[in-house]
Design a protein around this motif. Structure first.
Motif, PDB file in Angstrom:
ATOM      1  N   ASP A 747       0.104  12.290 -11.159  1.00  0.00           N
ATOM      2  CA  ASP A 747      -0.355  12.727 -10.112  1.00  0.00           C
ATOM      3  C   ASP A 747      -0.698  11.684  -9.128  1.00  0.00           C
ATOM      4  O   ASP A 747      -0.652  12.258  -7.911  1.00  0.00           O
ATOM      5  CB  ASP A 747      -1.953  13.264 -10.786  1.00  0.00           C
ATOM      6  N   VAL A 748      -0.832  10.643  -9.421  1.00  0.00           N
ATOM      7  CA  VAL A 748      -1.050   9.799  -8.309  1.00  0.00           C
ATOM      8  C   VAL A 748       0.166   9.483  -7.429  1.00  0.00           C
ATOM      9  O   VAL A 748       0.236   9.300  -6.051  1.00  0.00           O
ATOM     10  CB  VAL A 748      -1.609   8.262  -8.927  1.00  0.00           C
ATOM     11  N   THR A 779       3.811   1.222  -2.849  1.00  0.00           N
ATOM     12  CA  THR A 779       3.252   2.665  -2.753  1.00  0.00           C
ATOM     13  C   THR A 779       1.716   2.595  -1.840  1.00  0.00           C
ATOM     14  O   THR A 779       0.990   1.536  -1.699  1.00  0.00           O
ATOM     15  CB  THR A 779       2.567   3.027  -4.280  1.00  0.00           C
ATOM     16  N   PHE A 780       1.247   3.673  -1.373  1.00  0.00           N
ATOM     17  CA  PHE A 780       0.199   3.703  -0.481  1.00  0.00           C
ATOM     18  C   PHE A 780       0.260   2.680   0.713  1.00  0.00           C
ATOM     19  O   PHE A 780      -0.597   1.959   0.994  1.00  0.00           O
ATOM     20  CB  PHE A 780      -1.267   3.438  -1.238  1.00  0.00           C
ATOM     21  N   ALA A 800       1.763  -5.194  -9.165  1.00  0.00           N
ATOM     22  CA  ALA A 800       2.039  -5.818  -7.717  1.00  0.00           C
ATOM     23  C   ALA A 800       2.865  -5.094  -6.927  1.00  0.00           C
ATOM     24  O   ALA A 800       3.682  -4.391  -7.178  1.00  0.00           O
ATOM     25  CB  ALA A 800       3.108  -7.315  -8.438  1.00  0.00           C
ATOM     26  N   GLY A 801       2.532  -5.286  -5.614  1.00  0.00           N
ATOM     27  CA  GLY A 801       3.047  -4.332  -4.516  1.00  0.00           C
ATOM     28  C   GLY A 801       2.503  -3.304  -4.242  1.00  0.00           C
ATOM     29  O   GLY A 801       2.772  -2.565  -3.367  1.00  0.00           O
ATOM     30  N   ALA A 802       1.488  -2.752  -4.975  1.00  0.00           N
ATOM     31  CA  ALA A 802       0.774  -1.517  -4.694  1.00  0.00           C
ATOM     32  C   ALA A 802      -0.275  -1.543  -3.518  1.00  0.00           C
ATOM     33  O   ALA A 802      -0.866  -2.776  -3.471  1.00  0.00           O
ATOM     34  CB  ALA A 802       0.073  -0.884  -5.773  1.00  0.00           C
ATOM     35  N   GLU A 829      -5.938  -8.498  -8.732  1.00  0.00           N
ATOM     36  CA  GLU A 829      -5.408  -9.598  -7.775  1.00  0.00           C
ATOM     37  C   GLU A 829      -4.212  -9.378  -7.094  1.00  0.00           C
ATOM     38  O   GLU A 829      -3.710 -10.193  -6.217  1.00  0.00           O
ATOM     39  CB  GLU A 829      -5.166 -10.815  -8.806  1.00  0.00           C
ATOM     40  N   HIS A 830      -3.603  -8.221  -7.402  1.00  0.00           N
ATOM     41  CA  HIS A 830      -2.474  -8.024  -6.881  1.00  0.00           C
ATOM     42  C   HIS A 830      -2.558  -7.205  -5.286  1.00  0.00           C
ATOM     43  O   HIS A 830      -1.521  -6.780  -4.895  1.00  0.00           O
ATOM     44  CB  HIS A 830      -1.401  -6.887  -7.701  1.00  0.00           C
ATOM     45  N   LEU A 831      -3.653  -7.089  -4.974  1.00  0.00           N
ATOM     46  CA  LEU A 831      -3.873  -6.274  -3.737  1.00  0.00           C
ATOM     47  C   LEU A 831      -4.244  -7.249  -2.811  1.00  0.00           C
ATOM     48  O   LEU A 831      -5.265  -7.874  -2.495  1.00  0.00           O
ATOM     49  CB  LEU A 831      -5.243  -5.396  -3.949  1.00  0.00           C
TER      50      LEU A 831
END
Length: 910
Positions: A747-748, A779-780, A800-802, A829-831
């Protein structure tokens, strides 16, 4: 500026000349052979207008010239009123004789105002709030204040901040409040002002502290007792901002029990005596505000104009330093002058002009008059139309939070906004507002997701200057009962009435002649239901009533043919409207939440742009005729006819729509199909708010949407069973606020690739069945704020990468079961762009050890981020879900006007 109808310097002259031109037109000339006489008047007044504009730039006028200017300006208002009356009655006569006069006139005016879509960008001004709130140089005083508040003494303590206006006392209190409030169970920040309404202040205090009054009309002593009882076993932090009198403190302090739990209060004031009294003469508890030092003054000044000090050209440095010295380290003075210079584009000539205008002022002992001189320089630098718009802010009381959309629509109703070259007046009004913000003349309070200011305040020293200018220009009159009400020297054009519980509004109005009043605003409480003798307000254009607790009789409103803006935000029973209002042909905004019934002919108002009514009121049939409507707040699917739901599709100018009501599960009448058919026709719709009780899976909005919101309320959610598929096509969607029954990783993915989405708010009603993974690979791509309400934070994982642009992450979760999947959410930490993380943790009958452990685990997960984002954690026995609807300021359903957010309480999903 061509097209501006009303201004401080020329009064109603521009508007008047335009109407005289209309009178010279062919249709009017046929009536009474007026052309020759009207041309003479127009030519004479035209030359007088030119002279008035020249005089507007003269600092000092001799008494005779000043008297002539004032008389001429007042005369322009009177002449316009006469012409309005004439045109109105001639129009009625022509209608009765079937001459088609009104239709011809409307057709002519429409030709003169052909509207074109114009490309415009909303200025990115969110960063200016750091300058406007004067955060430069606050670090040292903030640390000192924190140390005073954090000592080991658990007895109730009051710390005073005292200093000259404009030194940043409120800013300092705000900064420390934000840092410390998580250490207290109950917190509140309340402004007082020079002439406080103590009853209203206590109501605000009770609201922030979660203390419900036994009755809205309960007395002062009852409220004080309730507050004291509510706080007696609580650790609390209270900010009392801008206190002026010891007697006011003697009342307010009775609400605060001395409970030895480490509770604290901060009082800001300009008065040493007040500061000492609040601290019971413990002078160690008084923080004396000092001007900014040279380093911080330079940083604020040069940063505002050039971005940084070393970017200032050498040729401008010396004169810049001279100007800065005259500001005396006062943040408000520095910001005001820097804002003026930044708006002009700094050059040698302009800087020297500013320096010379400030004369021999010495910043070492800057007086109130000196501060006013600095602010006056910023005022004088404004173009005429912005001076007028700024002065209108004087209609609002001190410390009042002003909603941008209200202000813009009031400006338009008064004729302050240009409509030249077919430009959209609402966009022009928005540009005016943004310019006042950019010049640091108003202070931002609330922002939307794009960084645009939606609410503002006026600094009390700027308001002081505004009211001085208003008095000089006879722009507006404030009536508050503080002085004897005698007949004013000039006719009252705009009237702001400030009531309190004891005020008799009729007596306050006293000897004031009301027939020439163009705007009236009423704030506060009075038991008198007849405060508005509508028959006396013949030429009224703006009617705004705030916080009126009793029923209001507006049945005589239909005779006010000049009325353009009506907003009644009462807290009492009902607003009684006339059964018919077709006479209000100029009406543009009609915002009445508590109306007893909707007038039967409201669909025949040709210029109505914004309509907001109570959620339980149906509209009369024929709403498809309301072609001009741009926003409709409160369309109830349960009480409106099927024909009206079809009629929504004919309102093709609609930009903002709020739907309420209930659709039966089986929907035997096919309401959802009819609604979807209508929505698909609304190609201009930008914002859809859904307050439909129950599941809304069948809903299918148009792809033009930029913002979509479903809502949660204590009496039931408006929700989808899962994220529907249709958002995939919403390429313009910037803000999405959803409530779903269930959320899965797939859904996301439905909304993960939306290219414009900057703000996502998801509330999940049921506990997840599986891990919710935010995948990487970009994504996003545009998302800046992500708000999630989930039963358990540990079910969420970021790869990672989101969300590469995410700056703010807010999550609500329950203590229960937090250990099941380990501490969460994982992968914060991936943001890479993350700046701020907020958590609302619902205890759900957990022990202190459990919720303490859950907070520690959450903080540990966030602290893995290499950028050290700011962390804010709040606890509650109920989920406190703050629903912030991002809006252009067009009003919020279920909320009084002027509010853009509210807090609801519901049991946390487990």
């Amino acid at each position: 500026m061509v097209g501006v109808m009303m201004s401080t310097s020329t009064g109603a002259m521009n508007s008047l000349l335009g109407k005289l031109t209309t009178l010279m037109g062919e249709e009017f000339a046929k009536l009474k052979n007026l052309r020759k006489e009207v041309k003479f008047i127009k030519d004479e007044l035209g030359s007088m207008k030119d002279t008035l504009e020249v005089l507007a730039d003269v600092d000092k006028l001799d008494p005779q010239t000043k008297s002539w200017r004032d008389t001429l300006r007042e005369m322009s208002y009177d002449i316009e009123d006469i012409i309005d009356d004439f045109m109105h009655h001639i129009g009625k006569k022509s209608e009765s004789e079937n001459q088609g006069f009104a239709k011809k006139t409307v057709r002519l005016l429409k030709k003169l105002r052909v509207r074109h879509q114009i490309a415009s960008r909303i200025k990115e001004i969110k960063e200016l709030v750091l300058e406007i709130t004067n955060l430069v140089g606050v670090e040292g005083p903030a640390e000192e204040l924190e140390n005073l508040l954090k000592d080991e003494n658990e007895k109730f303590k009051v710390v005073s901040i005292v200093g000259f206006g404009g030194l940043g006392k409120t800013t300092l209190a705000n900064v420390v409040y934000g840092k410390l409030k998580n250490s207290f169970s109950h917190c509140a920040f309340v402004p007082v002002s020079q002439k406080p309404d103590i009853t209203k202040l206590l109501h605000g205090l009770m609201s922030q502290l979660g203390c419900t009054p036994s009755s809205h009309h309960c007395g002062l002593n009852v409220m004080l007792d309730q507050l004291r009882e509510h706080l007696h076993n609580k650790r609390y932090l209270i900010i009392i901002d801008d206190l002026w009198g010891v007697s006011d403190w003697d009342i307010i302090k009775r609400a605060f029990p001395e409970n030895d739990l480490g509770s604290r209060a901060i009082v800001t004031t300009r008065v040493q005596e007040v500061a000492a009294a609040c601290c019971s003469n413990h002078h160690d508890y008084i923080l004396q505000m000092k001007p900014l030092n040279d380093k911080h003054s330079r940083r604020l000044f040069f940063g505002r104009i050039f971005g940084r000090e070393d970017a200032c050209p050498n040729t401008l440095r010396d004169v810049s330093v001279e100007i800065l010295q005259k500001c005396g380290g006062l943040p408000l003075a520095i910001i005001s002058i820097a804002g003026l210079l930044a708006s002009e584009g700094p050059n040698q000539e302009e800087l020297e002009h500013v320096r010379n205008s400030l004369g021999s002022m010495s910043g070492t002992k800057l007086t109130l008059q000196g501060m006013r001189q600095i602010l006056n320089l910023s005022y004088k630098d404004l173009p005429c139309h912005l001076k007028t718009c700024l002065l209108y802010l004087g209609m609002y009381p001190e410390d009042y939070t002003i909603k941008r959309s209200d202000l813009e629509r009031q400006w338009m109703a008064e004729g302050f906004v240009s409509k030249e070259n077919g430009q959209d007046m609402e966009k022009n009004a928005r540009n005016y507002f943004n310019e006042l913000v950019n010049r640091s003349l108003v202070q931002p309070v609330e922002f939307d997701s794009s960084g645009s200011v939606t609410e503002c305040k006026v600094h009390d020293m700027m308001l002081d200057l505004i009211l001085v200018k208003c008095a000089e220009e006879n722009f507006l009159t404030v009536v508050d009962g503080s002085q004897a009400n005698t007949a004013p020297e000039y006719k009252v054009r705009r009237l702001s009435v400030r009531l309190n519980d004891a005020s008799n509004g009729t007596l306050l109005l006293g000897k004031i002649s009301l027939s020439q009043v163009r705007s009236v605003m009423i704030f506060g409480r009075s038991e008198n239901q007849n405060i508005l003798p509508l028959s006396k307000f013949k030429f009224l254009r703006v009617l705004f009533i705030k916080d009126y607790p009793t029923s209001i009789d507006l049945t005589g409103m239909n005779e006010l043919y000049q009325l353009r803006y009506v907003q009644i935000d009462g807290s009492g029973d009902d607003v009684h409207l006339p059964t018919q209002i077709r006479g209000l042909q100029q009406l543009e905004t009609f915002d009445i939440w508590y109306c007893a019934s909707v007038p039967s002919d409201i669909v025949y108002l040709p210029h109505l742009l914004h309509l907001s009514i109570g959620r339980l009121r149906g509209l009369p049939d024929g709403i498809g005729k309301m072609k001009s409507l741009r926003s409709l707040c409160g369309f109830n699917l349960s009480v409106n006819s099927l024909d009206n739901i079809k009629g929504l599709g004919e309102m093709t100018n609609m930009r903002d729509l709020a739907l309420t009501g209930h659709i039966a599960y089986h929907d035997q009448d096919g309401i959802m199909d009819v609604l979807n058919s209508s929505l698909k026709k609304l190609g201009s719709l930008e914002f859809l708010r859904i307050y439909i009780h129950g599941c809304t899976d069948g809903l299918s909005p148009p792809c033009s949407l930029q913002r979509l919101a479903t809502m949660q309320f204590p009496w039931g959610d408006s929700y989808f069973s899962r994220v529907p598929n249709w958002p995939r096509e919403f390429h313009n969607l910037r803000v999405l606020q959803f409530i779903v029954d269930e959320l899965l990783t797939e859904d996301v993915g439905i909304v993960a690739d939306l290219p414009s989405l900057t703000d996502l708010d998801l509330h999940v009603r049921r506990p997840p069945k599986e891990m919710i993974v935010i995948y990487g690979r970009g994504t996003f791509p545009a998302l800046k704020q992500f708000t999630l309400s989930l039963s358990n934070a540990s079910y969420l994982t970021f790869q990672a990468g989101a969300m590469p642009m995410l700056q703010r992450f807010k999550i609500t979760f329950s203590v229960k079961g937090w250990k099941k999947n380990g501490a969460g959410p994982a992968g914060i930490e991936h943001l890479p762009a993350l700046e701020e993380v907020s958590a609302y943790i619902e205890h759900n009958q957990a022990t202190e050890s459990e919720w303490s452990s859950s907070e520690y685990a959450f903080r540990s997960a966030v602290e893995m981020h290499p950028g050290n984002p700011r962390i804010e954690v709040e606890h509650s026995n109920w989920m406190s879900m703050k629903i912030h609807v991002i809006t252009d300021g067009d009003g919020l359903l279920f909320l009084p006007a002027g509010r853009s957010s509210f807090t609801v309480f519901a049991p946390c999903a487990t």
